[in-house]
Write a protein that holds these residues in place. Structure first.
Motif, short mmCIF file in Angstrom:
data_model
loop_
_atom_site.label_atom_id
_atom_site.label_comp_id
_atom_site.label_asym_id
_atom_site.label_seq_id
_atom_site.Cartn_x
_atom_site.Cartn_y
_atom_site.Cartn_z
N GLU A 1 18.89 35.72 33.73
CA GLU A 1 19.18 37.19 35.46
C GLU A 1 20.56 37.31 35.52
O GLU A 1 21.45 37.20 35.79
N VAL A 2 20.47 39.11 34.91
CA VAL A 2 21.63 39.82 35.27
C VAL A 2 21.18 40.93 36.95
O VAL A 2 19.97 40.88 36.95
N VAL A 3 22.26 40.97 37.52
CA VAL A 3 22.23 41.05 38.28
C VAL A 3 23.58 42.12 38.47
O VAL A 3 24.48 42.31 38.32
N ALA A 4 22.74 43.79 38.33
CA ALA A 4 23.80 44.88 38.59
C ALA A 4 24.15 45.26 40.20
O ALA A 4 23.57 45.20 41.13
N VAL A 5 25.36 45.65 40.26
CA VAL A 5 25.87 45.39 41.65
C VAL A 5 26.55 47.39 41.58
O VAL A 5 27.62 47.54 40.57
N ALA A 6 25.79 48.25 42.81
CA ALA A 6 26.74 49.76 43.00
C ALA A 6 27.25 49.80 44.09
O ALA A 6 26.25 49.40 44.97
N THR A 7 28.73 50.17 43.99
CA THR A 7 29.02 50.70 45.35
C THR A 7 29.53 52.09 45.18
O THR A 7 30.01 52.51 43.94
N MET A 8 29.90 53.11 45.36
CA MET A 8 30.28 54.30 46.00
C MET A 8 31.15 54.06 45.94
O MET A 8 32.13 53.79 46.92
N GLY A 9 32.24 54.93 45.12
CA GLY A 9 33.50 55.35 44.91
C GLY A 9 34.22 55.91 45.78
O GLY A 9 35.16 56.09 46.79
N SER A 10 33.54 57.24 45.08
CA SER A 10 33.44 57.92 46.35
C SER A 10 31.87 58.93 46.35
O SER A 10 31.17 57.95 46.01
N ASP A 11 31.73 60.51 46.85
CA ASP A 11 31.07 61.04 46.85
C ASP A 11 30.58 61.20 45.79
O ASP A 11 29.16 61.58 45.92
N ASP A 12 31.05 61.64 44.96
CA ASP A 12 29.93 61.88 43.36
C ASP A 12 30.01 60.59 41.92
O ASP A 12 29.76 60.54 40.86
N VAL A 13 31.24 59.06 42.67
CA VAL A 13 30.77 58.14 41.64
C VAL A 13 31.02 56.83 41.92
O VAL A 13 31.17 56.25 43.15
N LEU A 14 30.45 56.55 41.35
CA LEU A 14 29.64 54.74 41.11
C LEU A 14 30.44 53.68 40.72
O LEU A 14 30.85 54.67 39.32
N ALA A 15 30.84 52.94 41.42
CA ALA A 15 31.15 52.04 40.37
C ALA A 15 30.81 50.58 40.52
O ALA A 15 29.95 50.29 41.50
N ALA A 16 30.48 50.02 39.18
CA ALA A 16 29.56 49.47 38.61
C ALA A 16 30.32 48.26 38.16
O ALA A 16 31.05 48.79 37.82
N GLY A 17 28.62 47.82 38.99
CA GLY A 17 29.50 46.00 37.93
C GLY A 17 28.15 45.33 37.96
O GLY A 17 27.51 45.43 38.13
N GLY A 18 28.52 43.81 38.25
CA GLY A 18 27.06 43.14 38.17
C GLY A 18 27.72 41.11 37.68
O GLY A 18 29.00 41.71 37.41
N TYR A 19 26.47 40.90 37.56
CA TYR A 19 27.46 39.37 37.27
C TYR A 19 25.74 38.79 36.61
O TYR A 19 24.91 39.71 36.86
N VAL A 20 25.65 37.11 35.63
CA VAL A 20 24.86 37.05 34.82
C VAL A 20 24.62 35.68 35.85
O VAL A 20 25.43 34.40 35.91
N HIS A 21 23.37 35.91 36.33
CA HIS A 21 23.43 34.69 37.37
C HIS A 21 23.40 33.07 37.04
O HIS A 21 22.38 33.04 36.15
N GLY A 22 24.55 32.22 37.03
CA GLY A 22 24.08 30.83 37.00
C GLY A 22 24.79 30.80 35.77
O GLY A 22 24.47 29.10 34.68
N VAL A 23 25.43 31.05 34.75
CA VAL A 23 25.78 31.47 33.41
C VAL A 23 27.11 31.57 33.42
O VAL A 23 27.83 32.00 33.78
N ILE A 24 28.30 30.16 32.99
CA ILE A 24 29.04 30.62 31.97
C ILE A 24 29.63 30.83 30.65
O ILE A 24 28.75 30.06 29.78
N GLU A 25 30.15 31.71 30.39
CA GLU A 25 29.95 31.60 28.77
C GLU A 25 31.51 33.44 28.40
O GLU A 25 30.70 33.71 29.56
N ALA A 26 32.42 32.40 27.44
CA ALA A 26 32.29 33.90 26.94
C ALA A 26 32.33 34.71 25.62
O ALA A 26 31.07 34.32 25.81
N GLY A 27 32.45 36.01 25.56
CA GLY A 27 31.99 36.45 24.62
C GLY A 27 30.87 37.67 24.25
O GLY A 27 30.76 38.27 23.63
N GLY A 28 30.51 37.52 25.62
CA GLY A 28 29.45 39.34 26.37
C GLY A 28 30.13 40.68 26.47
O GLY A 28 31.04 41.00 27.06
N THR A 29 28.99 40.80 26.40
CA THR A 29 29.27 42.35 26.91
C THR A 29 28.41 43.50 27.59
O THR A 29 27.28 42.64 27.56
N CYS A 30 28.60 43.63 28.76
CA CYS A 30 27.64 44.74 29.49
C CYS A 30 27.62 46.11 29.19
O CYS A 30 28.78 46.73 29.19
#
Length: 169
Positions: free
Chosen positions: A76-105
């Protein structure tokens, strides 16, 4: 003179002991407040009837991950976005319940016919795997947009998205 010194030390020690409980209470209060704040930030939104996650923002919805066909587990991947300014979206997210290294988004911001792509590394912590934030410029500020997030690692794969009406409340 000798008797005055122990009395002064005793008074100092009494004064210090009176201050210790205050410091303990303040420190304990800070730990509790910090813990509650972090728990609220890390908690995913409650699940809706269709398997997606609800959001506190009524203009944002989330979608569920696809099922992989290559032997990796679906996450399960949860995308998260907030407005950094009027024209910039700060995008992020997390992989719910998974703890692992070596992944890319991989992020894709879709607005009408225009798309903006970005990517980041994924980093595990004690409870989940986080996609580092990227800033994406909105092609048309104020218009509806969809942010898609795809997570991949040697062991896991998943995708999620959020959609906004473009309204800022």
């Amino acid at each position: 003179m000798e008797a005055a010194r122990p009395a002064a030390r005793l008074e100092e020690e009494i004064a210090m002991r009176r201050q210790r409980p205050r410091l303990t209470i303040v420190a304990l209060g800070l730990v509790v407040v910090t813990g509650l704040t972090l728990a609220a930030c890390a908690s995913p939104a409650p699940a809706t009837g269709d398997g997606s996650r609800a959001s506190d923002d009524p203009a944002v919805t989330a979608t569920a991950s696809p099922t992989p066909s290559d032997g990796r587990r679906s996450v399960e991947v949860v995308a998260v976005a907030t407005m950094g300014s009027d024209d910039v979206l700060a995008a992020g997210g997390y992989v719910h319940g998974v703890i692992e290294a070596g992944g890319t988004c991989a992020f894709t911001l879709v607005q009408g016919d225009a798309t903006v792509d970005g990517s980041s590394s994924a980093e595990p912590d004690a409870t989940t795997t986080w996609c580092s934030n990227v800033n994406l410029t909105l092609p048309t500020p104020g218009a509806p947009w969809t942010l898609k997030l795809r997570y991949e690692s040697p062991a896991s794969v998943g995708a999620g998205s959020v959609t906004s009406t473009g309204e800022i409340s």
